[in-house]
Motif scaffolding. Structure first.
Motif, mmCIF file in Angstrom:
data_model
loop_
_atom_site.group_PDB
_atom_site.id
_atom_site.type_symbol
_atom_site.label_atom_id
_atom_site.label_comp_id
_atom_site.label_asym_id
_atom_site.label_seq_id
_atom_site.Cartn_x
_atom_site.Cartn_y
_atom_site.Cartn_z
ATOM 1 N N ALA A 194 13.800 -3.352 2.366
ATOM 2 C CA ALA A 194 14.901 -2.877 2.922
ATOM 3 C C ALA A 194 14.515 -2.308 4.122
ATOM 4 O O ALA A 194 15.740 -2.372 4.814
ATOM 5 C CB ALA A 194 15.392 -1.870 2.245
ATOM 6 N N ALA A 195 14.054 -2.175 4.779
ATOM 7 C CA ALA A 195 13.596 -1.363 6.461
ATOM 8 C C ALA A 195 13.279 -3.080 7.138
ATOM 9 O O ALA A 195 13.690 -2.699 8.500
ATOM 10 C CB ALA A 195 12.283 -0.189 6.543
ATOM 11 N N TRP A 196 12.914 -4.181 6.190
ATOM 12 C CA TRP A 196 12.710 -4.743 7.154
ATOM 13 C C TRP A 196 13.548 -6.206 6.909
ATOM 14 O O TRP A 196 13.677 -7.759 7.706
ATOM 15 C CB TRP A 196 11.107 -5.360 6.937
ATOM 16 C CG TRP A 196 10.177 -4.216 7.744
ATOM 17 C CD1 TRP A 196 9.930 -4.618 9.229
ATOM 18 C CD2 TRP A 196 9.961 -3.560 7.559
ATOM 19 N NE1 TRP A 196 9.186 -3.413 9.157
ATOM 20 C CE2 TRP A 196 9.179 -3.049 8.129
ATOM 21 C CE3 TRP A 196 9.609 -3.135 5.818
ATOM 22 C CZ2 TRP A 196 7.703 -1.700 7.773
ATOM 23 C CZ3 TRP A 196 8.845 -2.145 5.670
ATOM 24 C CH2 TRP A 196 7.321 -1.007 6.540
ATOM 25 N N PHE A 218 16.255 8.145 -5.744
ATOM 26 C CA PHE A 218 14.386 7.700 -5.353
ATOM 27 C C PHE A 218 13.810 8.959 -4.397
ATOM 28 O O PHE A 218 12.724 9.384 -5.148
ATOM 29 C CB PHE A 218 13.588 6.269 -5.289
ATOM 30 C CG PHE A 218 12.692 5.874 -5.385
ATOM 31 C CD1 PHE A 218 11.935 5.596 -6.820
ATOM 32 C CD2 PHE A 218 11.513 5.703 -3.841
ATOM 33 C CE1 PHE A 218 9.732 5.656 -6.963
ATOM 34 C CE2 PHE A 218 10.417 6.353 -3.903
ATOM 35 C CZ PHE A 218 9.523 6.138 -5.049
ATOM 36 N N ALA A 219 13.914 8.491 -3.366
ATOM 37 C CA ALA A 219 13.564 9.764 -2.279
ATOM 38 C C ALA A 219 13.690 11.012 -2.701
ATOM 39 O O ALA A 219 12.442 11.384 -2.406
ATOM 40 C CB ALA A 219 14.041 9.437 -1.328
ATOM 41 N N GLN A 226 0.303 -1.412 0.005
ATOM 42 C CA GLN A 226 0.366 -0.033 -0.207
ATOM 43 C C GLN A 226 0.682 1.536 0.598
ATOM 44 O O GLN A 226 0.718 2.024 -0.733
ATOM 45 C CB GLN A 226 -1.434 -0.090 1.402
ATOM 46 C CG GLN A 226 -2.079 0.557 1.494
ATOM 47 C CD GLN A 226 -2.677 0.923 2.110
ATOM 48 O OE1 GLN A 226 -2.518 0.539 3.208
ATOM 49 N NE2 GLN A 226 -4.129 1.544 2.271
ATOM 50 N N TRP A 227 2.004 1.542 0.635
ATOM 51 C CA TRP A 227 2.923 2.533 0.416
ATOM 52 C C TRP A 227 3.516 1.985 -0.339
ATOM 53 O O TRP A 227 3.785 3.171 -0.990
ATOM 54 C CB TRP A 227 3.939 2.178 1.594
ATOM 55 C CG TRP A 227 5.130 3.071 2.062
ATOM 56 C CD1 TRP A 227 6.396 2.984 2.158
ATOM 57 C CD2 TRP A 227 5.189 5.062 2.256
ATOM 58 N NE1 TRP A 227 6.911 4.483 1.947
ATOM 59 C CE2 TRP A 227 5.919 5.265 2.565
ATOM 60 C CE3 TRP A 227 3.340 5.146 2.126
ATOM 61 C CZ2 TRP A 227 6.133 6.341 2.135
ATOM 62 C CZ3 TRP A 227 3.726 6.302 2.217
ATOM 63 C CH2 TRP A 227 5.280 7.254 2.406
ATOM 64 N N THR A 234 12.142 0.388 -7.848
ATOM 65 C CA THR A 234 13.233 0.806 -6.751
ATOM 66 C C THR A 234 12.454 0.985 -5.514
ATOM 67 O O THR A 234 12.704 0.710 -4.121
ATOM 68 C CB THR A 234 13.768 1.758 -7.457
ATOM 69 O OG1 THR A 234 14.574 1.687 -8.385
ATOM 70 C CG2 THR A 234 15.292 2.838 -6.172
ATOM 71 N N ALA A 235 11.147 1.404 -5.300
ATOM 72 C CA ALA A 235 10.641 1.283 -4.840
ATOM 73 C C ALA A 235 9.928 0.115 -3.154
ATOM 74 O O ALA A 235 9.553 0.086 -2.309
ATOM 75 C CB ALA A 235 8.929 2.153 -4.806
ATOM 76 N N GLU A 236 9.529 -0.387 -4.061
ATOM 77 C CA GLU A 236 9.528 -1.837 -3.998
ATOM 78 C C GLU A 236 10.778 -2.031 -2.625
ATOM 79 O O GLU A 236 10.623 -2.819 -1.755
ATOM 80 C CB GLU A 236 9.012 -3.054 -4.489
ATOM 81 C CG GLU A 236 7.882 -2.615 -5.166
ATOM 82 C CD GLU A 236 7.727 -3.883 -6.185
ATOM 83 O OE1 GLU A 236 7.989 -4.540 -6.829
ATOM 84 O OE2 GLU A 236 5.870 -3.830 -6.263
ATOM 85 N N ALA A 237 11.794 -2.189 -3.345
ATOM 86 C CA ALA A 237 12.885 -3.248 -2.822
ATOM 87 C C ALA A 237 13.411 -1.764 -1.154
ATOM 88 O O ALA A 237 13.788 -2.284 -0.927
ATOM 89 C CB ALA A 237 14.200 -2.680 -3.537
#
Length: 155
Positions: free
Chosen positions: A130-132, A146-147, A104-105, A123-126
């Motif tokens: 990556a935070a977990w 990307f950010a 969703q994010w 890139t967004a999915e990874a």
């Protein structure tokens, strides 16, 4: 010349002295008051603008700090995602992005991009995953790019 002649005692015409520069005429007082009111109004408007855009300056500064402290660790990606969520909460508060996680994010991030949505999906999915992950599979520079792209689109 006859000293008894009264015409010889007359002097030239003298104009009266001017009033001087102080106190100024009422028109100058009015102009000074209007200038003071305009200056105060500009200062208040500038202060309000600075207060309304403080979060933008803070987000840019935090992104720059994250860019200087690049690490391929879950905590760094978590910090990056938290920054994006804070900005999303400011720019899209009606969609409640602070409660979004996972896919969703990712969908929210891609929906709010102005262009290159399909190319940015991996890139967004990874970056979100990556935070977990104990060993993130994305290069932190790609996530930062990307950010930065997403953040500048929102500001």
């Amino acid at each position: 010349m006859n000293p008894q002649d009264p015409l010889t005692q007359l002097k030239d015409i003298h104009l009266p002295e001017t009033g001087g520069w102080w106190p100024p005429a009422p028109g100058w007082w009015l102009l000074a008051a209007l200038c003071l009111i305009a200056l105060i109004a500009l200062a208040v408007a500038w202060k309000r603008h600075r207060a309304r855009t403080l979060w933008k300056r803070q987000a840019k500064a935090e992104l720059a700090t994250l860019g200087q402290q690049i690490r391929n660790e879950p905590s760094w990606y978590g910090d990056l995602n938290r920054l994006l969520k804070r900005v999303a909460r400011q720019t899209h508060e009606h969609r409640h992005p602070e409660s979004m996680t996972g896919d969703q994010w990712v969908e929210f991030l891609l929906d709010t991009l102005p262009k290159d949505r399909i190319a940015s999906r991996p890139t967004a999915e990874a970056m979100v995953a990556a935070a977990w992950q104990p060993k993130p599979a994305i290069d932190p520079r790609n996530a930062l790019t990307f950010a930065t792209f997403w953040l500048e689109a929102q500001l």
